[in-house]
Scaffold this motif. Structure first.
Motif, PDB file in Angstrom:
ATOM      1  N   TYR A 122      -6.403  -6.120 -16.084  1.00  0.00           N
ATOM      2  CA  TYR A 122      -7.083  -7.551 -16.519  1.00  0.00           C
ATOM      3  C   TYR A 122      -8.378  -7.495 -15.663  1.00  0.00           C
ATOM      4  O   TYR A 122      -9.412  -8.026 -16.334  1.00  0.00           O
ATOM      5  CB  TYR A 122      -6.098  -8.890 -16.074  1.00  0.00           C
ATOM      6  CG  TYR A 122      -5.279  -8.666 -15.141  1.00  0.00           C
ATOM      7  CD1 TYR A 122      -5.704  -8.315 -14.254  1.00  0.00           C
ATOM      8  CD2 TYR A 122      -4.176  -8.820 -15.537  1.00  0.00           C
ATOM      9  CE1 TYR A 122      -4.520  -8.234 -13.222  1.00  0.00           C
ATOM     10  CE2 TYR A 122      -2.791  -8.404 -14.675  1.00  0.00           C
ATOM     11  CZ  TYR A 122      -3.531  -8.223 -13.035  1.00  0.00           C
ATOM     12  OH  TYR A 122      -2.129  -8.650 -12.823  1.00  0.00           O
ATOM     13  N   ASP A 123      -8.354  -6.116 -14.853  1.00  0.00           N
ATOM     14  CA  ASP A 123      -9.287  -6.230 -14.043  1.00  0.00           C
ATOM     15  C   ASP A 123      -9.805  -4.949 -14.306  1.00  0.00           C
ATOM     16  O   ASP A 123     -10.676  -4.236 -12.630  1.00  0.00           O
ATOM     17  CB  ASP A 123      -8.864  -6.744 -12.466  1.00  0.00           C
ATOM     18  CG  ASP A 123      -8.639  -8.373 -11.787  1.00  0.00           C
ATOM     19  OD1 ASP A 123      -9.551  -8.738 -12.423  1.00  0.00           O
ATOM     20  OD2 ASP A 123      -8.029  -8.547 -11.255  1.00  0.00           O
ATOM     21  N   ASP A 174     -14.044  -0.542 -11.382  1.00  0.00           N
ATOM     22  CA  ASP A 174     -12.687  -1.770 -11.902  1.00  0.00           C
ATOM     23  C   ASP A 174     -13.897  -2.726 -11.805  1.00  0.00           C
ATOM     24  O   ASP A 174     -15.235  -2.251 -11.719  1.00  0.00           O
ATOM     25  CB  ASP A 174     -11.840  -2.009 -10.612  1.00  0.00           C
ATOM     26  CG  ASP A 174     -12.918  -2.701  -9.200  1.00  0.00           C
ATOM     27  OD1 ASP A 174     -13.489  -2.433  -9.336  1.00  0.00           O
ATOM     28  OD2 ASP A 174     -11.971  -1.991  -8.150  1.00  0.00           O
ATOM     29  N   ARG A 175     -13.481  -3.861 -12.350  1.00  0.00           N
ATOM     30  CA  ARG A 175     -14.501  -5.175 -12.671  1.00  0.00           C
ATOM     31  C   ARG A 175     -15.235  -5.226 -11.544  1.00  0.00           C
ATOM     32  O   ARG A 175     -16.143  -5.697 -11.748  1.00  0.00           O
ATOM     33  CB  ARG A 175     -13.260  -6.507 -12.587  1.00  0.00           C
ATOM     34  CG  ARG A 175     -14.020  -7.919 -12.684  1.00  0.00           C
ATOM     35  CD  ARG A 175     -12.512  -9.078 -12.174  1.00  0.00           C
ATOM     36  NE  ARG A 175     -11.927  -9.162 -12.927  1.00  0.00           N
ATOM     37  CZ  ARG A 175     -12.030  -9.471 -13.981  1.00  0.00           C
ATOM     38  NH1 ARG A 175     -12.590 -10.462 -14.868  1.00  0.00           N
ATOM     39  NH2 ARG A 175     -11.161 -10.415 -14.762  1.00  0.00           N
ATOM     40  N   TRP A 176     -15.549  -4.837 -10.699  1.00  0.00           N
ATOM     41  CA  TRP A 176     -16.744  -5.158  -9.266  1.00  0.00           C
ATOM     42  C   TRP A 176     -16.977  -4.435  -9.271  1.00  0.00           C
ATOM     43  O   TRP A 176     -18.416  -4.041  -7.590  1.00  0.00           O
ATOM     44  CB  TRP A 176     -15.935  -5.392  -8.356  1.00  0.00           C
ATOM     45  CG  TRP A 176     -14.878  -6.908  -8.234  1.00  0.00           C
ATOM     46  CD1 TRP A 176     -14.998  -8.065  -8.372  1.00  0.00           C
ATOM     47  CD2 TRP A 176     -13.241  -6.631  -8.385  1.00  0.00           C
ATOM     48  NE1 TRP A 176     -14.015  -9.397  -8.568  1.00  0.00           N
ATOM     49  CE2 TRP A 176     -12.392  -8.266  -8.585  1.00  0.00           C
ATOM     50  CE3 TRP A 176     -12.569  -6.015  -8.606  1.00  0.00           C
ATOM     51  CZ2 TRP A 176     -11.853  -8.444  -8.763  1.00  0.00           C
ATOM     52  CZ3 TRP A 176     -11.525  -6.254  -8.700  1.00  0.00           C
ATOM     53  CH2 TRP A 176     -10.939  -7.722  -8.632  1.00  0.00           C
ATOM     54  N   THR A 205      -6.170 -14.694 -18.309  1.00  0.00           N
ATOM     55  CA  THR A 205      -6.977 -13.780 -18.713  1.00  0.00           C
ATOM     56  C   THR A 205      -8.190 -14.266 -20.539  1.00  0.00           C
ATOM     57  O   THR A 205      -8.561 -14.983 -20.629  1.00  0.00           O
ATOM     58  CB  THR A 205      -6.988 -12.108 -18.999  1.00  0.00           C
ATOM     59  OG1 THR A 205      -6.722 -11.704 -17.794  1.00  0.00           O
ATOM     60  CG2 THR A 205      -8.501 -11.165 -18.978  1.00  0.00           C
ATOM     61  N   GLU A 249     -12.885 -15.004 -16.142  1.00  0.00           N
ATOM     62  CA  GLU A 249     -12.313 -15.382 -17.396  1.00  0.00           C
ATOM     63  C   GLU A 249     -13.409 -16.368 -18.261  1.00  0.00           C
ATOM     64  O   GLU A 249     -13.631 -16.016 -19.357  1.00  0.00           O
ATOM     65  CB  GLU A 249     -11.887 -14.388 -18.316  1.00  0.00           C
ATOM     66  CG  GLU A 249     -10.739 -13.214 -17.721  1.00  0.00           C
ATOM     67  CD  GLU A 249     -12.195 -11.768 -17.987  1.00  0.00           C
ATOM     68  OE1 GLU A 249     -12.910 -11.966 -19.600  1.00  0.00           O
ATOM     69  OE2 GLU A 249     -11.883 -11.137 -17.563  1.00  0.00           O
ATOM     70  N   GLU A 254     -14.621 -16.280  -7.654  1.00  0.00           N
ATOM     71  CA  GLU A 254     -14.469 -15.484  -8.466  1.00  0.00           C
ATOM     72  C   GLU A 254     -15.263 -16.001 -10.087  1.00  0.00           C
ATOM     73  O   GLU A 254     -15.992 -15.878 -10.862  1.00  0.00           O
ATOM     74  CB  GLU A 254     -13.538 -14.722  -9.282  1.00  0.00           C
ATOM     75  CG  GLU A 254     -12.595 -14.005  -8.675  1.00  0.00           C
ATOM     76  CD  GLU A 254     -13.192 -12.441  -8.916  1.00  0.00           C
ATOM     77  OE1 GLU A 254     -14.122 -12.038  -8.090  1.00  0.00           O
ATOM     78  OE2 GLU A 254     -12.937 -12.242  -9.747  1.00  0.00           O
ATOM     79  N   GLU A 271     -18.778 -14.664 -11.617  1.00  0.00           N
ATOM     80  CA  GLU A 271     -19.394 -14.450 -13.093  1.00  0.00           C
ATOM     81  C   GLU A 271     -19.809 -15.613 -13.720  1.00  0.00           C
ATOM     82  O   GLU A 271     -19.784 -15.283 -15.078  1.00  0.00           O
ATOM     83  CB  GLU A 271     -17.645 -14.407 -14.111  1.00  0.00           C
ATOM     84  CG  GLU A 271     -16.825 -13.253 -13.245  1.00  0.00           C
ATOM     85  CD  GLU A 271     -17.494 -11.314 -13.626  1.00  0.00           C
ATOM     86  OE1 GLU A 271     -17.683 -11.489 -14.682  1.00  0.00           O
ATOM     87  OE2 GLU A 271     -16.085 -10.888 -13.386  1.00  0.00           O
TER      88      GLU A 271
END
Ligand code: GLU
Length: 681
Positions: A506-507, A537-539, A600, A634, A663, A667
């Protein structure tokens, strides 16, 4: 959640963890009761219907009970339905993610509805005059979950969909061997009403039970199989031939009634299929081919009949004579026409198909209607011959036992999972419902239900027996955990299963990230040697950042040799020295990943099921990410609300020190930020 409330919960858990987990999954904000409406809502989401017989005593008790149900009452109420409710609450019914499944089916239904091709059956008025636009689908699982859409409760003529059932009824009465003395098991490759018969090679040395009837024990010319007209006339002829037509029809309607949930306690006709006499008369009037077939079966000697002597001439003094028509032929045809003229709804037919899927036990009444052996013997013939001369193509493409009828119905059996019936009266050249076939095709292209799918690793198709979050967890979880623990053996076996070792969670954290973070040098080498590419990754962080942050120099060197422009990750941590809450450990690592995927996806039902199975809401993964981190990142507000109301602490910190609020801010999830800030203060 207050300390006092937590200890109440702990004391319940000490009594019975399993039951306390179930209870806890439904009560909010540490309350010591479950609201009746929450229980009803959870059952509804599980796909069980409020008119389900098995739930009647539960609903009666709920009505009599107030809105708030305390632990002891909760347990005694859910026990009124055996294990059914417990399974529903834990997401352990045949289709565990019923809501997600329904949404996907709705989408397919709406697309297929646009198809207008095909023609109505025109050979008799009652079929030629139906509304061509009708379209319905029903799916019933072996646990009695029911999905319905469109005209799923409209009666229509079952026509050839009766054939597998006639075959079963005949087998129940006289057994497989005797039935197949009269009819074959071979695909015909011909039109459904073709007059050709199967020429059997019969060995002359048969000495079994039927040898007395006929030297070889079996007739040498018989219908190809029970799914073509000739075979179905034959199986109709085999069902209680000594009884009168009325008795036989009633018997068959009762048998169908049993398949769709009728029990002997019900009023006699409530759950039995309706008989459309006009349809049967029209079938008879225009059924030249079937009538010819009946006589052909008589001529081969394979249609059961009692030999009678020629009656005495009743016109001895005239050139007139009494024309003889063999009653065995007319009786078999009359019964066949009548069974084709039974009317059922798509929901009824799906229930009957689900009874086949459930090895002969009706999912709703829980009565055994057919023996396991009968069902086991019927399904292969249905699979190879159910769709007439398109059976081979259908088997390859859809891969399920199926039967269509010129009334526009198509039934499918997914063994050990569900029965499906689609109804839409426009037919293609082969006489199969156009939309029915299209729905069936799309069902197998979305879901792994084809007989030969096995354990496919193709993640673009879903396993309906798993919640979507579990499916996603399976696609990456094992490899990531193995990489982070340095377990090369597992990775090797995943490679031979053709699993993609680059799949992220998910990340978008991948095995390479975790191996790098944990200093698993050999794993990093193994992955790179197997062509795995570092991805952000996500970041925006590449595995090299993980290696650097954790001082794994050898791994950093490896990555530096690759010709890749790495970006630096951006993690927002507003208050690194702030309060830190505990993250729970849970032994079943894949269940933790499933929980985080469910968060998520904002899939509250799935989260609730996992909580009912005993997964702590604040369980953390290899990066110390929790469900709340994911739901916050999310913007999955419902999931955030559920988690927090079930005691998820707010100040959990991931590998980089970020809290769920950090987080949500990073986002820009406005509603989640508002909720968390409000909750905190
Ligand atoms: N009553 C129809 C016949 O015997 C059934 C055909 C069908 O549904 O395929 O011709």
């Amino acid at each position: 959640m207050s300390k006092e409330k937590i200890s109440q919960l702990e004391s319940l858990r000490a009594k019975s963890k399993r039951e306390a987990d179930l209870f806890f999954s439904l009560c909010e904000n540490g309350q010591n009761f479950v609201e009746s409406k929450k229980l009803k809502e959870a059952l509804d989401h599980s796909g069980l219907k409020s008119n389900d017989n098995r739930l009647q005593s539960l609903f009666k008790r709920l009505e009599a009970h107030g809105d708030k149900i305390v632990f002891e009452d909760f347990i005694s109420i859910i026990r009124t339905s055996g294990l059914l409710v417990e399974k529903a609450l834990r997401g352990q019914l045949a289709l565990p993610d019923f809501i997600d499944f329904s949404k996907n089916l709705d989408k397919i239904f709406d697309e297929v509805k646009k198809l207008k091709a095909g023609e109505l059956a025109s050979y008799i008025p009652p079929l030629a005059e139906v509304d061509p636009d009708q379209f319905g689908i029903a799916i019933v699982t072996i646990d009695g979950q029911i999905y319905q859409r469109g005209d799923s409760l409209k009666d229509f003529s079952i026509q050839s969909m009766c054939k597998p059932f006639n075959y079963c009824f005949a087998m129940e009465e006289i057994g497989l061997e005797k039935v197949h003395k009269h009819v074959g098991q071979e695909p015909s490759g011909r039109q459904f009403d073709d007059l050709t018969l199967l020429a059997r090679t019969v060995s002359g040395n048969y000495t079994g039970e039927y040898a007395k009837d006929n030297l070889e024990g079996r007739f040498s010319r018989v219908p190809f199989n029970p799914m073509v007209n000739a075979g179905a006339i034959m199986t109709a002829g085999l069902i209680n031939p000594e009884d009168s037509y009325t008795q036989r029809l009633r018997h068959i309607r009762q048998k169908f009634g049993g398949l769709i949930g009728w029990t002997a306690d019900d009023s006699p006709s409530a759950e039995m299929p309706r008989f459309n006499k006009d349809m049967a008369r029209q079938e008879n009037f225009k059924g030249y081919n079937n009538i010819a077939m009946g006589y052909l079966l008589m001529a081969t000697g394979s249609l059961p009949h009692t030999k009678t002597d020629l009656h005495k001439d009743i016109h001895p003094d005239e050139d007139e004579f009494d024309f003889y028509i063999e009653p065995a032929v007319t009786e078999a045809l009359k019964l066949y026409f009548s069974i084709c003229s039974l009317e059922m709804t798509a929901t009824d037919v799906a229930m009957a198909a689900a009874t086949l899927a459930n090895s002969g036990v009706c999912p709703i009444s829980q009565n055994r209607v057919l023996s396991q052996k009968t069902v086991r013997n019927c399904l292969p013939v249905l699979q190879t011959s159910g769709m007439y001369n398109a059976s081979g193509t259908f088997f390859q493409e859809v891969g399920l036992p199926a039967k269509s009828g010129v009334g526009g119905g198509v039934l499918l059996v997914v063994p050990q999972l569900m029965g499906v019936c689609i109804f839409s009266p426009r037919l293609d050249q082969q006489g199969n419902s156009v939309r029915g076939i299209e729905m069936a095709k799309r069902l197998t292209s979305k879901y792994l239900v084809h007989t030969f799918d096995g354990t496919m690793t193709d993640t673009s198709r879903l396993d309906p027996k798993l919640p979507i979050a579990r499916w996603l967890a399976n696609s990456c979880g094992e490899a990531i955990w193995a990489a982070s623990n340095g377990n090369i053996r597992t990775l090797e076996s995943l490679v031979s299963q053709q699993r993609d070792l680059q799949t992220g969670d998910y990340d978008i954290r991948t095995p390479l990230h975790l191996a790098s973070a944990e200093g698993q040098f050999e794993v990093v080498k193994f992955l790179l040697d197997h062509g795995v590419k570092p991805i952000p990754d996500r970041w925006g962080g590449y595995p090299i950042s993980d290696a650097r942050n954790n001082n794994h120099k050898k791994i950093v060197d490896l990555f530096e040799k690759l010709d890749i422009k790495y970006t630096e990750p951006f993690h927002l941590v507003e208050n690194p020295k702030g309060k830190t809450d505990k993250i729970a450990k849970f032994d079943d690592e894949l269940m933790v990943i499933e929980l985080l995927f469910a968060a998520t996806e904002n899939n509250v039902d799935n989260i609730r099921h996992l909580v009912a199975k005993g997964v702590p809401v604040n369980a953390g993964d290899y990066d110390m990410r929790t469900a709340l981190h994911l739901a916050a990142a999310e913007g999955s507000l419902e999931a955030v609300e559920y988690l927090v109301s079930h005691g998820h602490p707010l100040n959990v910190r991931d590998r980089w020190g970020a809290t769920p609020l950090d987080e949500a801010k990073r986002e820009k999830r406005k509603s989640v930020v508002e909720f968390l800030v409000k909750y905190k203060f």
